[in-house]
Write a protein that holds these residues in place. Structure first.
Motif, PDB file in Angstrom:
ATOM      1  N   ALA A 167       0.832  -1.208   0.000  1.00 27.57           N
ATOM      2  CA  ALA A 167       0.000   0.000   0.000  1.00 27.57           C
ATOM      3  C   ALA A 167       0.868   1.261   0.000  1.00 27.57           C
ATOM      4  O   ALA A 167       0.570   2.227  -0.707  1.00 27.57           O
ATOM      5  CB  ALA A 167      -0.942  -0.006   1.197  1.00 27.57           C
ATOM      6  N   ILE A 168       1.945   1.243   0.769  1.00 25.44           N
ATOM      7  CA  ILE A 168       2.830   2.415   0.813  1.00 25.44           C
ATOM      8  C   ILE A 168       3.533   2.600  -0.536  1.00 25.44           C
ATOM      9  O   ILE A 168       3.701   3.726  -1.011  1.00 25.44           O
ATOM     10  CB  ILE A 168       3.823   2.293   1.989  1.00 25.44           C
ATOM     11  N   LYS A 169       3.883   1.500  -1.194  1.00 26.17           N
ATOM     12  CA  LYS A 169       4.480   1.593  -2.527  1.00 26.17           C
ATOM     13  C   LYS A 169       3.466   2.189  -3.506  1.00 26.17           C
ATOM     14  O   LYS A 169       3.820   3.019  -4.352  1.00 26.17           O
ATOM     15  CB  LYS A 169       4.943   0.217  -3.010  1.00 26.17           C
ATOM     16  N   ASP A 170       2.198   1.800  -3.391  1.00 22.31           N
ATOM     17  CA  ASP A 170       1.146   2.363  -4.247  1.00 22.31           C
ATOM     18  C   ASP A 170       1.049   3.875  -4.053  1.00 22.31           C
ATOM     19  O   ASP A 170       0.926   4.632  -5.019  1.00 22.31           O
ATOM     20  CB  ASP A 170      -0.211   1.714  -3.947  1.00 22.31           C
ATOM     21  N   VAL A 171       1.086   4.328  -2.792  1.00 21.80           N
ATOM     22  CA  VAL A 171       1.028   5.765  -2.505  1.00 21.80           C
ATOM     23  C   VAL A 171       2.230   6.467  -3.128  1.00 21.80           C
ATOM     24  O   VAL A 171       2.095   7.522  -3.763  1.00 21.80           O
ATOM     25  CB  VAL A 171       0.955   6.038  -0.986  1.00 21.80           C
ATOM     26  N   ASP A 172       3.429   5.873  -2.967  1.00 23.78           N
ATOM     27  CA  ASP A 172       4.634   6.468  -3.553  1.00 23.78           C
ATOM     28  C   ASP A 172       4.520   6.574  -5.073  1.00 23.78           C
ATOM     29  O   ASP A 172       4.934   7.575  -5.664  1.00 23.78           O
ATOM     30  CB  ASP A 172       5.876   5.647  -3.180  1.00 23.78           C
ATOM     31  N   ASP A 173       3.944   5.549  -5.707  1.00 26.85           N
ATOM     32  CA  ASP A 173       3.758   5.572  -7.161  1.00 26.85           C
ATOM     33  C   ASP A 173       2.803   6.690  -7.575  1.00 26.85           C
ATOM     34  O   ASP A 173       3.037   7.385  -8.572  1.00 26.85           O
ATOM     35  CB  ASP A 173       3.238   4.227  -7.669  1.00 26.85           C
ATOM     36  N   VAL A 174       1.720   6.867  -6.814  1.00 23.79           N
ATOM     37  CA  VAL A 174       0.754   7.929  -7.104  1.00 23.79           C
ATOM     38  C   VAL A 174       1.418   9.296  -6.960  1.00 23.79           C
ATOM     39  O   VAL A 174       1.243  10.180  -7.805  1.00 23.79           O
ATOM     40  CB  VAL A 174      -0.489   7.812  -6.181  1.00 23.79           C
ATOM     41  N   VAL A 175       2.197   9.473  -5.892  1.00 20.46           N
ATOM     42  CA  VAL A 175       2.902  10.747  -5.661  1.00 20.46           C
ATOM     43  C   VAL A 175       3.860  11.027  -6.822  1.00 20.46           C
ATOM     44  O   VAL A 175       3.890  12.137  -7.363  1.00 20.46           O
ATOM     45  CB  VAL A 175       3.673  10.727  -4.318  1.00 20.46           C
ATOM     46  N   LYS A 176       4.623  10.018  -7.214  1.00 24.89           N
ATOM     47  CA  LYS A 176       5.603  10.193  -8.292  1.00 24.89           C
ATOM     48  C   LYS A 176       4.914  10.570  -9.615  1.00 24.89           C
ATOM     49  O   LYS A 176       5.364  11.468 -10.323  1.00 24.89           O
ATOM     50  CB  LYS A 176       6.405   8.906  -8.464  1.00 24.89           C
ATOM     51  N   ALA A 177       3.817   9.901  -9.920  1.00 24.69           N
ATOM     52  CA  ALA A 177       3.087  10.176 -11.156  1.00 24.69           C
ATOM     53  C   ALA A 177       2.534  11.603 -11.153  1.00 24.69           C
ATOM     54  O   ALA A 177       2.632  12.325 -12.161  1.00 24.69           O
ATOM     55  CB  ALA A 177       1.953   9.171 -11.346  1.00 24.69           C
ATOM     56  N   LYS A 178       1.977  12.026 -10.033  1.00 23.83           N
ATOM     57  CA  LYS A 178       1.401  13.371  -9.946  1.00 23.83           C
ATOM     58  C   LYS A 178       2.506  14.422 -10.022  1.00 23.83           C
ATOM     59  O   LYS A 178       2.337  15.474 -10.649  1.00 23.83           O
ATOM     60  CB  LYS A 178       0.594  13.525  -8.651  1.00 23.83           C
ATOM     61  N   GLU A 179       3.643  14.126  -9.407  1.00 20.54           N
ATOM     62  CA  GLU A 179       4.779  15.058  -9.438  1.00 20.54           C
ATOM     63  C   GLU A 179       5.265  15.242 -10.870  1.00 20.54           C
ATOM     64  O   GLU A 179       5.525  16.371 -11.311  1.00 20.54           O
ATOM     65  CB  GLU A 179       5.908  14.512  -8.567  1.00 20.54           C
ATOM     66  N   GLN A 180       5.352  14.141 -11.630  1.00 21.39           N
ATOM     67  CA  GLN A 180       5.772  14.237 -13.036  1.00 21.39           C
ATOM     68  C   GLN A 180       4.759  15.042 -13.840  1.00 21.39           C
ATOM     69  O   GLN A 180       5.126  15.837 -14.697  1.00 21.39           O
ATOM     70  CB  GLN A 180       5.945  12.850 -13.639  1.00 21.39           C
ATOM     71  N   GLU A 181       3.481  14.832 -13.549  1.00 20.23           N
ATOM     72  CA  GLU A 181       2.427  15.574 -14.256  1.00 20.23           C
ATOM     73  C   GLU A 181       2.535  17.058 -13.951  1.00 20.23           C
ATOM     74  O   GLU A 181       2.366  17.898 -14.842  1.00 20.23           O
ATOM     75  CB  GLU A 181       1.063  15.025 -13.796  1.00 20.23           C
ATOM     76  N   LEU A 182       2.808  17.403 -12.689  1.00 21.28           N
ATOM     77  CA  LEU A 182       2.926  18.812 -12.305  1.00 21.28           C
ATOM     78  C   LEU A 182       4.145  19.488 -12.929  1.00 21.28           C
ATOM     79  O   LEU A 182       4.081  20.639 -13.333  1.00 21.28           O
ATOM     80  CB  LEU A 182       3.017  18.937 -10.770  1.00 21.28           C
ATOM     81  N   MET A 183       5.257  18.751 -12.982  1.00 18.32           N
ATOM     82  CA  MET A 183       6.493  19.360 -13.478  1.00 18.32           C
ATOM     83  C   MET A 183       6.585  19.390 -15.007  1.00 18.32           C
ATOM     84  O   MET A 183       7.448  20.065 -15.556  1.00 18.32           O
ATOM     85  CB  MET A 183       7.713  18.639 -12.884  1.00 18.32           C
ATOM     86  N   ALA A 184       5.706  18.669 -15.684  1.00 18.74           N
ATOM     87  CA  ALA A 184       5.694  18.706 -17.150  1.00 18.74           C
ATOM     88  C   ALA A 184       5.202  20.081 -17.607  1.00 18.74           C
ATOM     89  O   ALA A 184       4.183  20.569 -17.144  1.00 18.74           O
ATOM     90  CB  ALA A 184       4.785  17.614 -17.703  1.00 18.74           C
ATOM     91  N   VAL A 185       5.962  20.697 -18.467  1.00 17.94           N
ATOM     92  CA  VAL A 185       5.593  22.054 -18.896  1.00 17.94           C
ATOM     93  C   VAL A 185       4.709  21.992 -20.115  1.00 17.94           C
ATOM     94  O   VAL A 185       4.838  21.181 -20.963  1.00 17.94           O
ATOM     95  CB  VAL A 185       6.859  22.889 -19.208  1.00 17.94           C
TER      96      VAL A 185
END
Length: 185
Positions: A167-185
């Motif tokens: 479950a914690i790995k799933d949360v980390d994956d969600v955070v990473k995906a959202k971070e990439q989406e935010l930083m994409a210009v």
């Protein structure tokens, strides 16, 4: 008994991950999505209704949302709800259609949103760890009441730990995906 505890823990952990994922859909990235306004409530003849039940929400292009209320008097009410929301968006009205243009995010705002995502991820992890603690507590109660052996206790706690790690790995994956989406210009 043990299987019920594991099943309950699995369900609750998955719900925590799903709730976190759902919370992030409200977070504004540079891209238009109808999920941005899903949580908005509008006053529809004296009762609070979700925006999706009084209007059609469509993504016109990458940076534009179009909201078309089903009744003409609702245009002003929907506009008011958008202004009052925490989205910081300005609606433009043309007749019965409301357009929302999403401005590109500044670098500073992107970093701020990334911090918000990480904080939400930590909250989700804390919730998951609390579920693990509850499950382990129930297992210890069963051992204390002599309903299970010490070997079963150890094995069950290891299973609960595996569920927690997943479950914690799933949360980390969600955070990473959202971070990439935010930083994409």
């Amino acid at each position: 008994m043990l299987s019920d505890i594991k099943k309950d823990a699995t369900t609750r952990m998955q719900k925590s991950v799903d709730a976190f994922r759902q919370e992030l859909t409200k977070l504004r990235t540079g891209r238009a999505t109808s999920a941005l306004v899903d949580h908005l409530k509008v006053n529809y003849y004296g009762s609070e209704m979700p925006l999706s039940q009084v209007a059609t929400v469509a993504v016109t292009d990458a940076r534009t949302l179009t909201i078309t209320p089903w009744e003409k008097p609702m245009v002003a009410v929907v506009e008011k709800a958008i202004f009052a929301s925490d989205l910081g968006l300005t609606p433009n009205t043309a007749g019965t259609t409301i357009r929302i243009n999403l401005p590109p995010l500044t670098e500073e705002r992107r970093k701020e949103l990334t911090k918000h995502v990480h904080a939400g991820g930590e909250d989700a992890k804390v919730a998951i760890r609390n579920i693990r603690r509850d499950a382990n507590h129930h297992i210890k109660e069963l051992l204390k009441d002599k309903q299970i052996t010490e070997d079963e206790e150890r094995a069950s706690e290891q299973d609960i730990q595996k569920l927690t790690d997943k479950a914690i790995k799933d949360v980390d994956d969600v955070v990473k995906a959202k971070e990439q989406e935010l930083m994409a210009v």
